[in-house]
Every structure is written in structure tokens, then in C-alpha cells.
Design a protein around this motif. Structure first.
Motif, mmCIF file in Angstrom:
data_model
loop_
_atom_site.group_PDB
_atom_site.id
_atom_site.type_symbol
_atom_site.label_atom_id
_atom_site.label_comp_id
_atom_site.label_asym_id
_atom_site.label_seq_id
_atom_site.Cartn_x
_atom_site.Cartn_y
_atom_site.Cartn_z
ATOM 1 N N VAL A 290 100.290 94.003 -10.840
ATOM 2 C CA VAL A 290 99.281 93.817 -9.864
ATOM 3 C C VAL A 290 99.260 92.126 -9.502
ATOM 4 O O VAL A 290 99.647 91.422 -10.268
ATOM 5 N N ASP A 291 99.020 91.890 -8.075
ATOM 6 C CA ASP A 291 98.552 90.597 -7.799
ATOM 7 C C ASP A 291 97.197 90.384 -7.752
ATOM 8 O O ASP A 291 96.414 91.272 -7.498
ATOM 9 N N LEU A 292 96.589 89.333 -8.407
ATOM 10 C CA LEU A 292 95.454 89.182 -8.532
ATOM 11 C C LEU A 292 94.728 87.826 -7.971
ATOM 12 O O LEU A 292 95.674 86.954 -7.652
ATOM 13 N N LYS A 293 93.445 87.683 -7.732
ATOM 14 C CA LYS A 293 93.255 86.555 -7.175
ATOM 15 C C LYS A 293 91.726 86.002 -8.168
ATOM 16 O O LYS A 293 91.093 86.919 -8.582
ATOM 17 N N ASN A 294 91.685 84.789 -8.455
ATOM 18 C CA ASN A 294 90.639 84.359 -9.422
ATOM 19 C C ASN A 294 89.452 84.459 -8.473
ATOM 20 O O ASN A 294 89.192 83.781 -7.463
ATOM 21 N N ASN A 295 88.292 84.908 -9.210
ATOM 22 C CA ASN A 295 87.018 84.913 -8.628
ATOM 23 C C ASN A 295 86.349 83.675 -8.354
ATOM 24 O O ASN A 295 85.584 83.321 -7.427
ATOM 25 N N ASP A 296 86.598 82.668 -9.335
ATOM 26 C CA ASP A 296 85.874 81.418 -9.281
ATOM 27 C C ASP A 296 86.486 80.747 -8.466
ATOM 28 O O ASP A 296 85.905 79.726 -7.852
ATOM 29 N N ASN A 297 87.902 80.733 -8.233
ATOM 30 C CA ASN A 297 88.494 79.934 -7.331
ATOM 31 C C ASN A 297 89.503 80.663 -6.653
ATOM 32 O O ASN A 297 90.719 80.930 -6.934
ATOM 33 N N PRO A 298 89.214 81.224 -5.323
ATOM 34 C CA PRO A 298 90.067 82.224 -4.630
ATOM 35 C C PRO A 298 91.516 81.667 -4.273
ATOM 36 O O PRO A 298 92.038 82.648 -4.009
ATOM 37 N N LYS A 299 91.728 80.442 -4.394
ATOM 38 C CA LYS A 299 92.874 79.788 -3.975
ATOM 39 C C LYS A 299 94.040 80.194 -5.285
ATOM 40 O O LYS A 299 95.282 80.126 -4.975
ATOM 41 N N VAL A 300 93.373 80.400 -6.202
ATOM 42 C CA VAL A 300 94.236 80.835 -7.512
ATOM 43 C C VAL A 300 94.570 82.178 -7.756
ATOM 44 O O VAL A 300 93.831 82.786 -7.657
ATOM 45 N N LYS A 301 95.955 82.474 -7.218
ATOM 46 C CA LYS A 301 96.427 83.779 -7.534
ATOM 47 C C LYS A 301 97.420 83.926 -8.705
ATOM 48 O O LYS A 301 98.327 82.975 -9.058
ATOM 49 N N TYR A 302 97.402 85.301 -9.191
ATOM 50 C CA TYR A 302 98.266 85.455 -10.193
ATOM 51 C C TYR A 302 99.223 86.551 -9.680
ATOM 52 O O TYR A 302 98.682 87.546 -9.587
#
Length: 69
Positions: free
Chosen positions: A45-57
Motif C-alpha cells: 500500500v501507499d500511505l500518507k501520514n495523517n499528522d503531516n500529509p506531505k509525508v508519504k510511505y
């Protein structure tokens, strides 16, 4: 034990312990993430950090996700 049929869905919220790119070690505290895309073939999966939406995994294995409940 997770069943083989389980799969995450886009827009679901999970907890994920990201790997620090500097130390290559997994974080001790999980961050809340939202699933952006699901790759069923690769079971990633590709994820995005909810606290900082610019950060993606990107390309995270399903098994590394923890329930956000």
C-alpha cells in the motif's frame, strides 16, 4: 494471525511504524496513516501520514500495518 483474504482499502486509517531513513531502524511509536492506494498483486500500500500529509510511505507491505482501532 491475519487471514489471506484480508486486504486494506483506500481511505482506511491504520497505524504504521515507519523506518527512519537515516538510521534504517523502525520507529518505536506508530503514526496514524491513511491508505492512498492498494497494490493487490504485490500486497503493498501507499500511505500518507495523517499528522503531516506531505509525508508519504510508498510500497509498504500489508503486514506492517496495525489496526487503527
Amino acid at each position: 494471525e491475519a487471514s489471506q483474504e484480508w486486504s486494506p482499502n483506500a481511505e482506511e486509517i491504520y497505524l504504521y511504524k515507519p523506518v527512519d531513513p537515516k538510521t534504517k531502524k523502525r520507529a518505536t511509536t506508530a503514526v496514524e496513516v491513511e491508505v492512498i492506494t492498494v497494490n493487490v498483486k504485490k500486497q503493498t500500500v501507499d500511505l500518507k501520514n495523517n499528522d503531516n500529509p506531505k509525508v508519504k510511505y510508498l510500497g509498504v507491505a500489508w503486514g506492517e500495518l496495525e489496526s487503527g482501532e
